[in-house]
Design a protein around this motif. Structure first.
Motif, PDB file in Angstrom:
ATOM      1  N   ASP A 137      55.401  -6.488 -45.408  1.00 20.33           N
ATOM      2  CA  ASP A 137      56.526  -5.919 -44.337  1.00 20.33           C
ATOM      3  C   ASP A 137      56.181  -5.411 -43.018  1.00 20.33           C
ATOM      4  O   ASP A 137      56.818  -4.543 -42.512  1.00 20.33           O
ATOM      5  CB  ASP A 137      57.457  -4.786 -45.148  1.00 20.33           C
ATOM      6  CG  ASP A 137      58.078  -5.324 -46.493  1.00 20.33           C
ATOM      7  OD1 ASP A 137      58.431  -6.519 -46.612  1.00 20.33           O
ATOM      8  OD2 ASP A 137      58.125  -4.593 -47.278  1.00 20.33           O
ATOM      9  N   ASP A 138      55.060  -6.191 -42.523  1.00 20.83           N
ATOM     10  CA  ASP A 138      54.761  -5.804 -41.171  1.00 20.83           C
ATOM     11  C   ASP A 138      54.098  -4.278 -41.026  1.00 20.83           C
ATOM     12  O   ASP A 138      54.553  -3.762 -39.776  1.00 20.83           O
ATOM     13  CB  ASP A 138      55.664  -6.288 -40.267  1.00 20.83           C
ATOM     14  CG  ASP A 138      55.810  -7.732 -40.242  1.00 20.83           C
ATOM     15  OD1 ASP A 138      54.709  -8.513 -39.990  1.00 20.83           O
ATOM     16  OD2 ASP A 138      56.889  -8.122 -40.297  1.00 20.83           O
ATOM     17  N   ILE A 139      54.037  -3.612 -42.045  1.00 21.38           N
ATOM     18  CA  ILE A 139      53.833  -2.161 -41.730  1.00 21.38           C
ATOM     19  C   ILE A 139      52.816  -1.709 -40.774  1.00 21.38           C
ATOM     20  O   ILE A 139      52.928  -0.710 -40.028  1.00 21.38           O
ATOM     21  CB  ILE A 139      53.315  -1.876 -43.400  1.00 21.38           C
ATOM     22  CG1 ILE A 139      54.514  -1.144 -44.172  1.00 21.38           C
ATOM     23  CG2 ILE A 139      52.596  -0.118 -43.079  1.00 21.38           C
ATOM     24  CD1 ILE A 139      54.300  -0.928 -45.514  1.00 21.38           C
ATOM     25  N   GLY A 191      51.948   8.131 -29.770  1.00 17.27           N
ATOM     26  CA  GLY A 191      51.500   9.437 -30.043  1.00 17.27           C
ATOM     27  C   GLY A 191      51.912  10.085 -31.048  1.00 17.27           C
ATOM     28  O   GLY A 191      52.036  11.424 -31.118  1.00 17.27           O
ATOM     29  N   LEU A 192      52.711   9.517 -31.861  1.00 20.32           N
ATOM     30  CA  LEU A 192      53.517   9.944 -33.064  1.00 20.32           C
ATOM     31  C   LEU A 192      52.432  10.381 -34.032  1.00 20.32           C
ATOM     32  O   LEU A 192      52.788  11.301 -34.894  1.00 20.32           O
ATOM     33  CB  LEU A 192      54.449   9.166 -33.509  1.00 20.32           C
ATOM     34  CG  LEU A 192      55.699   8.903 -32.428  1.00 20.32           C
ATOM     35  CD1 LEU A 192      56.626   7.695 -33.193  1.00 20.32           C
ATOM     36  CD2 LEU A 192      56.316   9.899 -32.015  1.00 20.32           C
ATOM     37  N   VAL A 193      51.611   9.767 -34.522  1.00 20.51           N
ATOM     38  CA  VAL A 193      50.694  10.010 -35.482  1.00 20.51           C
ATOM     39  C   VAL A 193      49.062   9.562 -34.922  1.00 20.51           C
ATOM     40  O   VAL A 193      48.979   8.654 -34.083  1.00 20.51           O
ATOM     41  CB  VAL A 193      51.030   8.880 -36.668  1.00 20.51           C
ATOM     42  CG1 VAL A 193      52.155   9.270 -37.343  1.00 20.51           C
ATOM     43  CG2 VAL A 193      50.738   7.469 -36.479  1.00 20.51           C
ATOM     44  N   PRO A 194      48.145  10.426 -35.622  1.00 23.71           N
ATOM     45  CA  PRO A 194      46.871   9.998 -34.957  1.00 23.71           C
ATOM     46  C   PRO A 194      46.149   8.701 -35.569  1.00 23.71           C
ATOM     47  O   PRO A 194      46.529   8.314 -36.714  1.00 23.71           O
ATOM     48  CB  PRO A 194      46.157  11.195 -35.552  1.00 23.71           C
ATOM     49  CG  PRO A 194      46.814  11.687 -36.739  1.00 23.71           C
ATOM     50  CD  PRO A 194      48.085  11.330 -36.541  1.00 23.71           C
ATOM     51  N   GLY A 195      45.438   8.056 -35.135  1.00 27.04           N
ATOM     52  CA  GLY A 195      44.676   7.046 -35.422  1.00 27.04           C
ATOM     53  C   GLY A 195      43.948   6.117 -34.481  1.00 27.04           C
ATOM     54  O   GLY A 195      43.984   6.603 -33.275  1.00 27.04           O
ATOM     55  N   PRO A 196      43.258   5.193 -34.600  1.00 28.15           N
ATOM     56  CA  PRO A 196      42.369   4.416 -33.966  1.00 28.15           C
ATOM     57  C   PRO A 196      43.297   3.434 -33.154  1.00 28.15           C
ATOM     58  O   PRO A 196      44.721   3.379 -33.548  1.00 28.15           O
ATOM     59  CB  PRO A 196      41.574   3.665 -34.810  1.00 28.15           C
ATOM     60  CG  PRO A 196      42.405   3.305 -35.847  1.00 28.15           C
ATOM     61  CD  PRO A 196      43.022   4.699 -36.409  1.00 28.15           C
ATOM     62  N   ALA A 250      50.712   0.696 -35.793  1.00 29.41           N
ATOM     63  CA  ALA A 250      50.192   0.549 -34.628  1.00 29.41           C
ATOM     64  C   ALA A 250      51.037   1.104 -33.514  1.00 29.41           C
ATOM     65  O   ALA A 250      50.825   1.822 -32.434  1.00 29.41           O
ATOM     66  CB  ALA A 250      49.941  -0.869 -34.423  1.00 29.41           C
ATOM     67  N   LYS A 251      52.350   0.825 -33.398  1.00 35.56           N
ATOM     68  CA  LYS A 251      53.232   1.315 -32.572  1.00 35.56           C
ATOM     69  C   LYS A 251      53.342   2.597 -32.498  1.00 35.56           C
ATOM     70  O   LYS A 251      53.351   3.390 -31.478  1.00 35.56           O
ATOM     71  CB  LYS A 251      54.724   0.601 -32.774  1.00 35.56           C
ATOM     72  CG  LYS A 251      55.798   1.043 -31.558  1.00 35.56           C
ATOM     73  CD  LYS A 251      56.978   0.147 -31.795  1.00 35.56           C
ATOM     74  CE  LYS A 251      57.972   0.545 -30.750  1.00 35.56           C
ATOM     75  NZ  LYS A 251      59.420  -0.311 -30.995  1.00 35.56           N
ATOM     76  N   SER A 252      53.296   3.320 -33.438  1.00 33.71           N
ATOM     77  CA  SER A 252      53.497   4.643 -33.726  1.00 33.71           C
ATOM     78  C   SER A 252      52.110   5.576 -33.283  1.00 33.71           C
ATOM     79  O   SER A 252      52.279   6.414 -32.535  1.00 33.71           O
ATOM     80  CB  SER A 252      53.681   5.395 -35.018  1.00 33.71           C
ATOM     81  OG  SER A 252      54.998   4.757 -35.815  1.00 33.71           O
ATOM     82  N   ILE A 253      51.147   4.907 -33.476  1.00 35.38           N
ATOM     83  CA  ILE A 253      49.741   5.468 -32.685  1.00 35.38           C
ATOM     84  C   ILE A 253      49.907   5.448 -31.112  1.00 35.38           C
ATOM     85  O   ILE A 253      49.491   6.379 -30.416  1.00 35.38           O
ATOM     86  CB  ILE A 253      48.470   4.756 -33.442  1.00 35.38           C
ATOM     87  CG1 ILE A 253      48.328   5.315 -34.756  1.00 35.38           C
ATOM     88  CG2 ILE A 253      47.533   5.106 -32.386  1.00 35.38           C
ATOM     89  CD1 ILE A 253      47.460   4.363 -35.591  1.00 35.38           C
TER      90      ILE A 253
END
Length: 402
Positions: free
Chosen positions: A111-113, A124-129, A118-121
């Protein structure tokens, strides 16, 4: 934000040259310069790296953030709803940071999760690479990894499928050119060619027209050859490479992401589904032989772990480097696959400590050129110039203001 990191040893530039008495000047997420310690200008914030080693952040070119890395991740998917899969993916992205992995390429998600994460990172909504994601894989009907496939059959569907993924925000396109070892328990063979040459050409041409690269799951010879003739950019897995195919890769400028560790896990773990274990056992030695023979052939090799796949954790990039090193014990060349080479494969200004490169940095206690195991000793992780992981000593931040 602007600051300087001093009192560190560096793995510098294209060749990961070990240098001392240098400082890294970071401004607005970019490496402004690499200077002598004696040249540090007055008035800037200076951090003390305590003599640790500063290197480029690690890059994993093949992950599946929503999978859980158990012996049978598809079974987990079947027992979870969309919301749990999404939460798992977000959690795994934090895990990458903790292990010094600052860029990942996710090439397959239900489902293209991965596109949403990636968009949320980026927002700046969630931390991640940094996440370069494909979302769904373009696959023939009934082809490899149907659980996250966008089925395409024929020229028109191939064109529509790639355009759909571009419209949804994909930053790379993933195709299945052959069958695989894990995914379907019936009706799939590792060497079978799936999407045909014409379909692959249409996908590659359209993706390139929009500036996107294409990654091809390709184990068997025919699928590898079709992918290369179609102009696809990276061969994922590539077990049945041979002299002719390697020459074609060099001619076409295609890169190779071997993913050795995951197939070793599939072939050896007791809990792996029997159908997958049997197929993996047939090809692991072929895979190892190809890697030994072609690692130094002139083909650009990048590191990808297939993280999340059976028996493959979300820090398995290090296991992949260990697996490479066991076959070809050239420590610097192996480390380049997850730094310098990976940045080149992505076509992004990452994977190096040089002026103008993105400030994605990893500080470790020890020199990984002496032993790759020092990659486990993470002290500091910096993404876009921001400190995102800080393992201090006795509660003291590892980077101290001078």
């Amino acid at each position: 934000m602007e600051y300087i990191i001093s009192n560190v040893r560096l793995l510098f530039g294209e060749e990961l040259e070990l240098v001392e008495n240098r400082a890294v000047w970071v401004k607005d997420g970019i490496i402004q310069d690499v200077i002598e310690d004696s040249e540090i200008p007055e008035g800037l914030l200076v951090y003390d790296g305590r003599g640790h080693l500063l290197m480029p952040g690690l890059i994993d070119l093949h992950i599946h953030m929503m999978w859980d890395g158990t012996a049978d991740p598809v079974a987990t998917l079947e027992s979870e709803g969309y919301e749990q899969m999404l939460i798992r993916a977000v959690s795994n992205c934090r895990h990458y940071l903790e292990h010094g992995i600052t860029t990942v390429r996710d090439i397959g998600s239900v489902d293209d999760i991965a596109l949403h994460v990636a968009k949320s990172i980026r927002r700046g909504l969630v931390p991640g690479p940094d996440v370069i994601a494909s979302g769904k894989t373009l696959t023939m009907t009934g082809g490899h990894d149907p659980f996250w496939a966008r089925f395409v059959d024929g020229k028109d569907e191939a064109l529509k499928g790639v355009r759909e993924q571009i419209y949804k925000g994909a930053q790379v396109i993933k195709v299945s050119a052959t069958g695989g070892a894990y995914g379907r328990d019936e009706g799939e063979q590792v060497g079978h060619s799936e999407l045909n040459l014409e379909e692959l050409q249409i996908i590659a041409n359209e993706a390139h027209r929009f500036g996107l690269k294409v990654a091809s799951h390709a184990i068997g010879r025919d699928g590898i050859r079709n992918s290369l003739l179609a102009g696809i950019d990276t061969i994922e897995h590539g077990h049945y490479l041979d002299d002719e195919l390697v020459e074609l890769m060099k001619e076409r400028g295609a890169a190779w992401i071997p993913t050795l560790h995951v197939y070793q896990q599939l072939a050896s773990m007791k809990e792996i589904p029997a159908y997958a274990k049997e197929k993996a056992r047939e090809i692991t030695e072929v895979h190892a032989a190809a890697f030994r023979k072609y690692f130094e052939s002139g083909v650009l090799v990048g590191a990808g772990s297939d993280a999340g796949s059976p028996g493959t954790s979300h820090h398995a990039l290090k296991d992949e480097l260990y697996a490479m090193h066991e076959l070809v014990p050239d420590t610097k060349a192996v480390l380049k696959t997850a730094t310098v080479n990976a940045g080149e494969i992505l076509g992004l200004n990452v994977g190096k400590i040089e002026k103008g490169c993105k400030a994605d940095l990893l500080m470790v206690a020890g020199n990984p050129l002496e032993s790759l195991s020092h990659l486990e000793k993470v002290k500091q992780v910096i993404v876009d110039g921001e400190i995102v992981v800080n393992h201090g000593l006795s509660g003291t931040p590892e980077l101290e203001t001078v």
